[in-house]
Each structure stands twice: as structure tokens, then as C-alpha cells.
Design an enzyme around this catalytic site. Structure first.
Site, PDB file in Angstrom:
ATOM      1  N   ASP A  10     -28.568  80.679   4.323  1.00 35.73           N
ATOM      2  CA  ASP A  10     -27.179  80.659   4.346  1.00 35.73           C
ATOM      3  C   ASP A  10     -26.516  79.351   4.015  1.00 35.73           C
ATOM      4  O   ASP A  10     -25.869  79.196   3.146  1.00 35.73           O
ATOM      5  CB  ASP A  10     -26.425  81.437   5.233  1.00 35.73           C
ATOM      6  CG  ASP A  10     -27.129  82.922   5.593  1.00 35.73           C
ATOM      7  OD1 ASP A  10     -27.206  83.726   4.493  1.00 35.73           O
ATOM      8  OD2 ASP A  10     -27.711  83.113   6.403  1.00 35.73           O
TER       9      ASP A  10
ATOM     10  N   HIS B 245     -26.726  86.469  10.544  1.00 36.15           N
ATOM     11  CA  HIS B 245     -27.110  86.445   9.084  1.00 36.15           C
ATOM     12  C   HIS B 245     -27.105  87.934   8.327  1.00 36.15           C
ATOM     13  O   HIS B 245     -27.962  88.875   8.423  1.00 36.15           O
ATOM     14  CB  HIS B 245     -28.813  85.992   8.975  1.00 36.15           C
ATOM     15  CG  HIS B 245     -29.351  86.125   7.574  1.00 36.15           C
ATOM     16  ND1 HIS B 245     -29.100  85.338   6.657  1.00 36.15           N
ATOM     17  CD2 HIS B 245     -30.453  86.748   7.298  1.00 36.15           C
ATOM     18  CE1 HIS B 245     -29.788  85.748   5.440  1.00 36.15           C
ATOM     19  NE2 HIS B 245     -30.815  86.693   5.950  1.00 36.15           N
TER      20      HIS B 245
END
Length: 330
Positions: free
Chosen positions: A159, A187
Site C-alpha cells: 500500500d 491492509h
């Protein structure tokens, strides 16, 4: 020549593993002059595929690779290992909800935690990649009580890399110019990609972009939903980029972070920044001598506080659901 670092990759015959084992063997993670012993674990039906992967590792003629152990037995795979990439998990498929993943995968990481507890070095550093990564890492640690909790982490580096790349594209600069993007929380679709403290070529990203509506809107959504966009395009989950991020994560953990730079890791929350404790929460961290420390004292505005609350609430719910699954399975 130093003794090889023993590195386990689970799900090694899968798509992420296929890219990951090459990167590890190339020296990109532990150093170009550091020998490695690759312990590759997968389930029995995948052993013929894993044997093919082993053939390719041999054919790569990688100078760092001293040994390859391919097995479907966790006690063999985790024996005396120094580092673990826990990739093996049921992959997320198009239309699948995170709760579906959670129920299937939590049992896998309970078993692997127990095997790590029995067979790995107590100094092993464990990176959980398989989703839902934060909660899987929590469960894995819970069932490996003899290994310090700080030796477990969950991957949010993918990410971070996505956020960094989107900022670089927006500003038409090399991605290497963008520093200190932060991923807070889970996440998942609730994660908070934060560039308030990021820089581009030493200057504020916030000022360089000069578009608060985009930073607080489309940018966040783009990073949050990038995994789903990849699945929609490839009909498969992110593999090459996930493997690269896993290598980035472990390389930072092993080699440390440069002065003035920090990286995002899912680690045990101590309540910093008002987050819930007892969950694996992604924070900005610095790393020295293999030890991570949460970056403290960053100013957090009300908008950011709201985002941290949402992702923290989801992590608490996931934790409770996961523990319920584990209890029911006993």
C-alpha cells in the site's frame, strides 16, 4: 563465507512465491554477498509445481542460493529459520468478502504459529503477507508464545508503494523522489494512506500537489481499492507487486531505514496515536539493528483521527471474529 540465512517462504508454488523466491535468491533482501538457504513450503497437491519452481531456481544459477528445501511439512520448513515470509493463504477472488477470507485463513495461521513456536529460532522475523494480513499476523503470534511479539509484522508496504507511485505519477517525478508516505491501520479498504508528512525532493507533498480535495478523496480511494482494480484487470490478485513489497519490507527490517526516512509496517499497537492496543496496526516505523520503533510525535489532524478510528474499529472486529473462529476449532 558467512553461514546461510535460513529463509522460509510458504505458498512457495503460488503466484507471489514464484516472484518472491527469485528476489530473495538474487540478494535483493539480505544483501548481495549474503548466502541464503531457501525453505519452500506448500500443500501436498502443489508439490509437483513446487518441484518445477526448484528447477527454475537452479536454472537461475543464483550465487546467493546455497540450498533449497522443498517440503509440505511445516516442521521441516520452519526448522531453525531466521526469517519467514508467510504467503500461503486462500487468495482473495473477485466478489469475495474479507470475512470469507478471514474464516478460511485464520486456521492456517494458527497452525503455522504453532509450528513456528516449536521449530523456528526464537529470533525469527515473521512477515505475514497472506490476507487478511494484519489479523493473520495477530493469530500467528498468539499461537507462537515463545517468540517475541515484536518479531511478527504484517505487510502494508504494498500500500505504501502504491501511494508513493500515485504521488509520483501525479507530480511527474521519479518514484524515488517521494519519501515517507504512511499507511495507517489495516491492509484493507479502511486503510488510511497519509501524505501529510511525506516529501518530494525534500519538499512537502501536500504543498506540491496543492489539491487537498484530491488528497483527501480520490487519492485515498485509489490506494484503498488498488488491489480490487488489479483483480478486476488480471482476474488474479496482485503477485509481482506483492512480492516486491514483501522484499522491501524484509530488507528494511533486516538492513534498517535511512536517517530521516520511515516505512509502514503492521506491528503490535501499543496505543500510539490513540489507536486500539492489542491489534496489528500499520504505523510509520524506523528500524535500527533489526528493531522497529513507531515514529512518535507526528501531528494528526481531526480528518486523520477519524480515519484512524475507522480502521482501528475494523481491526478490533476482525480480531474478535478471528479469535472466535480459533476457539470454535479447538
Amino acid at each position: 563465507m558467512a553461514s546461510p540465512i535460513k529463509v522460509c517462504v510458504t505458498g512457495a508454488a503460488g503466484q507471489i512465491g514464484y516472484s518472491l523466491v527469485y528476489m530473495i535468491g538474487s540478494g535483493a533482501v539480505f544483501g548481495a554477498d549474503t548466502p541464503v538457504s531457501l525453505h519452500l513450503l506448500d500443500i501436498p497437491p502443489m508439490m509437483p509445481v513446487l518441484n518445477g519452481v526448484c528447477m527454475e531456481i537452479a536454472d537461475c544459477a543464483l550465487p546467493c542460493v546455497r540450498e533449497v528445501v522443498a517440503t509440505d511439512d511445516p516442521s521441516v520448513a520452519f526448522k531453525d529459520i531466521d526469517a519467514a515470509f508467510l504467503v500461503g493463504a486462500m487468495p482473495r477472488k473477485e466478489g469475495m468478502e474479507r470475512k470469507d477470507l478471514l474464516a478460511a485463513n485464520v486456521k492456517i495461521f494458527k497452525v503455522q504459529g504453532q509450528a513456528l513456536d516449536q521449530h523456528a529460532k526464537k529470533s525469527v522475523r515473521v512477515l505475514v503477507v497472506g490476507n487478511p494480513a494484519n489479523t493473520n499476523a495477530l493469530i500467528c503470534s498468539q499461537y507462537a508464545p515463545s517468540i517475541p511479539k515484536e518479531n511478527f509484522s504484517a505487510m502494508t508496504r504494498l500500500d505504501q508503494n502504491r501511494a508513493q507511485a500515485q504521488i509520483a505519477a501525479r507530480l511527474s517525478v521519479p518514484v524515488s523522489d517521494v519519501k515517507n508516505c504512511i499507511i495507517w491501520g489495516n491492509h484493507s479498504g479502511t486503510q488510511f494512506p497519509d501524505v501529510r508528512h511525506a516529501t518530494v525532493a525534500g519538499k512537502s507533498v501536500y504543498d506540491a500537489v496543492n489539491d487537498e480535495a484530491w488528497i483527501r478523496g480520490d487519492f485515498i480511494t485509489l490506494v484503498q481499492k488498488r488491489g480490487g482494480a488489479v483483480i478486476a484487470a488480471r482476474k488474479l490478485s496482485s503477485a509481482m507487486s506483492a512480492a516486491k513489497a514483501a522484499c522491501d519490507h524484509m530488507a528494511s527490517w533486516w538492513q534498517g531505514t535511512p536517517e530521516g526516512s520511515y516505512v509502514s509496517m503492521g506491528v503490535f499497537s501499543d496505543g500510539s496515536y490513540g489507536t486500539a492496543s492489542g491489534v496489528m496496526f500499520s504505523f510509520p516505523v524506523t528500524i535500527k539493528d533489526g528493531k522497529w520503533s513507531i515514529v512518535q510525535g507526528l501531528p494528526i489532524d481531526d480528518f486523520s483521527k477519524g480515519k484512524l478510528e475507522v480502521t482501528g474499529k475494523e481491526l478490533c472486529e476482525e480480531r474478535d471474529d478471528a479469535l472466535a473462529v480459533c476457539s470454535a476449532a479447538q
